[in-house]
Write a protein that holds these residues in place. Structure first.
Motif, short mmCIF file in Angstrom:
data_model
loop_
_atom_site.label_atom_id
_atom_site.label_comp_id
_atom_site.label_asym_id
_atom_site.label_seq_id
_atom_site.Cartn_x
_atom_site.Cartn_y
_atom_site.Cartn_z
N TRP A 67 0.83 -1.20 0.00
CA TRP A 67 0.00 0.00 0.00
C TRP A 67 0.86 1.26 0.00
O TRP A 67 0.50 2.26 -0.61
N ARG A 68 2.00 1.19 0.65
CA ARG A 68 2.89 2.35 0.68
C ARG A 68 3.49 2.61 -0.71
O ARG A 68 3.71 3.77 -1.09
N CYS A 69 3.74 1.56 -1.45
CA CYS A 69 4.41 1.70 -2.74
C CYS A 69 3.46 1.76 -3.92
O CYS A 69 3.90 1.92 -5.07
N ARG A 70 2.16 1.67 -3.69
CA ARG A 70 1.22 1.58 -4.80
C ARG A 70 1.31 2.76 -5.77
O ARG A 70 1.24 2.55 -6.99
N PRO A 71 1.48 4.01 -5.32
CA PRO A 71 1.62 5.10 -6.31
C PRO A 71 2.81 4.88 -7.26
O PRO A 71 2.72 5.20 -8.45
N GLY B 108 17.96 3.16 -0.11
CA GLY B 108 17.05 3.43 1.00
C GLY B 108 17.68 4.04 2.23
O GLY B 108 16.96 4.33 3.21
N GLY B 109 18.99 4.26 2.22
CA GLY B 109 19.65 4.90 3.35
C GLY B 109 19.80 3.99 4.57
O GLY B 109 19.39 2.82 4.56
N GLN B 110 20.35 4.54 5.61
CA GLN B 110 20.58 3.84 6.87
C GLN B 110 19.30 3.85 7.72
O GLN B 110 18.58 4.83 7.75
N PRO B 111 19.04 2.76 8.43
CA PRO B 111 17.91 2.76 9.37
C PRO B 111 18.05 3.87 10.40
O PRO B 111 19.12 4.06 10.97
N GLY B 112 17.00 4.64 10.61
CA GLY B 112 17.02 5.70 11.61
C GLY B 112 17.63 7.00 11.15
O GLY B 112 17.64 7.98 11.91
N ASP B 113 18.13 7.08 9.95
CA ASP B 113 18.75 8.30 9.44
C ASP B 113 17.64 9.30 9.10
O ASP B 113 16.78 9.02 8.25
N PRO B 114 17.62 10.49 9.72
CA PRO B 114 16.57 11.49 9.42
C PRO B 114 16.60 11.96 7.97
O PRO B 114 15.59 12.47 7.46
N ALA B 115 17.71 11.76 7.30
CA ALA B 115 17.79 12.17 5.89
C ALA B 115 16.88 11.34 5.01
O ALA B 115 16.52 11.76 3.90
N VAL B 116 16.49 10.15 5.47
CA VAL B 116 15.58 9.31 4.69
C VAL B 116 14.25 10.03 4.48
O VAL B 116 13.74 10.11 3.36
N ILE B 117 13.69 10.57 5.54
CA ILE B 117 12.41 11.28 5.44
C ILE B 117 12.57 12.55 4.61
O ILE B 117 11.70 12.89 3.80
N LEU C 150 14.36 -6.23 -2.70
CA LEU C 150 15.08 -5.37 -1.76
C LEU C 150 14.25 -5.02 -0.54
O LEU C 150 14.81 -4.80 0.55
N GLN C 151 12.93 -4.97 -0.67
CA GLN C 151 12.12 -4.59 0.48
C GLN C 151 11.98 -5.71 1.52
O GLN C 151 11.51 -5.47 2.62
N GLU C 152 12.40 -6.92 1.15
CA GLU C 152 12.35 -8.02 2.11
C GLU C 152 13.20 -7.69 3.34
O GLU C 152 14.31 -7.17 3.21
N ARG C 153 12.68 -7.95 4.51
CA ARG C 153 13.40 -7.73 5.78
C ARG C 153 13.51 -6.27 6.18
O ARG C 153 14.13 -5.95 7.20
N VAL C 154 12.97 -5.36 5.38
CA VAL C 154 13.00 -3.94 5.74
C VAL C 154 11.66 -3.59 6.38
O VAL C 154 10.62 -3.68 5.74
N THR C 155 11.69 -3.20 7.64
CA THR C 155 10.46 -2.89 8.37
C THR C 155 10.11 -1.42 8.36
O THR C 155 8.98 -1.05 8.67
N ASP C 156 11.08 -0.57 8.03
CA ASP C 156 10.84 0.87 7.98
C ASP C 156 10.20 1.21 6.64
O ASP C 156 10.85 1.16 5.58
N MET C 157 8.90 1.58 6.66
CA MET C 157 8.18 1.85 5.43
C MET C 157 8.68 3.10 4.71
O MET C 157 8.52 3.23 3.50
N ASP C 158 9.30 4.03 5.44
CA ASP C 158 9.89 5.19 4.78
C ASP C 158 11.03 4.75 3.87
O ASP C 158 11.15 5.22 2.73
N ARG C 159 11.85 3.83 4.34
CA ARG C 159 12.96 3.32 3.52
C ARG C 159 12.43 2.52 2.34
O ARG C 159 12.96 2.61 1.23
N VAL C 160 11.38 1.73 2.55
CA VAL C 160 10.80 0.94 1.47
C VAL C 160 10.26 1.86 0.37
O VAL C 160 10.53 1.67 -0.82
N GLU C 161 9.52 2.89 0.77
CA GLU C 161 8.97 3.81 -0.22
C GLU C 161 10.07 4.58 -0.94
O GLU C 161 10.00 4.80 -2.17
#
Length: 205
Positions: free
Chosen positions: A82-86, A188-197, A136-147
């Motif tokens: 749903w996050r990636c649908r667009p 997708g950047g580093q987990p927790g990196d504010p630059a992702v958002i 690549l999205q496998e095992r990634v729980t942060d939806m911001d990184r996935v998108e």
């Protein structure tokens, strides 16, 4: 409202277009996106498959022939879908038939629940981009990184998508795993990196 089509009529037109223009290409195109349901997973489930040609030796000498089978290359479902649908709709909108006419595949995932079930034909560019994202999205729980990965994959050229897909699939298990980890970081950047958002907000504009 006058001139507004009912949802049932709209769905009927989509189904007729699918039967006439889209379904005949499913056996011809190099990739297929199957929209289906699977036990234990939230619906719908998107499955991307690659057409692989295999040599059938047969039982008699001289009876060798080449056939094709569809090999599953990745799945997408639940929050990531749903996050990636667009982004998925943008990728599907670029798929054309052999004459260069757009197949308008994005309409099959346009309604809020994605009610369509079936197979959509994909060209090499769309197939490799979806396969990259699904893997690549496998095992990634942060939806911001996935998108973020989805948007950046969508903006890859066909050549880039093909190169990166080969890098994460055509070597031994360890090399493929390392390449996948590196590409997750690159896209997708580093987990927790504010630059992702920050990057995600910029790329959505």
């Amino acid at each position: 409202m006058k001139g507004t089509k009912s949802p049932k009529l709209h769905q009927r037109e989509i189904q007729e277009r699918y039967s006439r223009y889209v379904e005949p290409l499913v056996r011809q195109m190099p990739w297929v996106l199957r929209i289906t349901e699977r036990k234990g997973k939230p619906s719908p489930v998107f499955v991307v498959k690659e057409r692989v040609h295999v040599l059938d030796e047969g039982t008699n000498p001289g009876s060798r022939k080449v056939s094709s089978v569809l090999k599953e290359r990745g799945t997408l479902y639940g929050p990531a879908l749903w996050r990636c649908r667009p982004v998925l709709r943008l990728i599907l909108a670029e798929v054309k038939d052999g004459l260069g006419i757009p197949l308008e595949l994005q309409q099959f995932v346009a309604d809020q629940r994605v009610s369509f079930r079936g197979n959509l034909p994909l060209d090499a560019e769309a197939g490799e981009k979806l396969a990259l994202l699904f893997k690549l999205q496998e095992r990634v729980t942060d939806m911001d990184r996935v998108e973020l990965m989805a948007w950046r994959i969508e903006r890859c050229t066909a050549e880039e998508a093909g190169y990166w897909w080969s890098r994460i699939t055509q070597f031994n298990e360890a090399a493929n795993r390392w390449a996948q980890a590196g590409l997750r970081l690159l896209l997708g950047g580093q987990p927790g990196d504010p630059a992702v958002i920050e990057m995600l907000q910029e790329i959505r504009r």
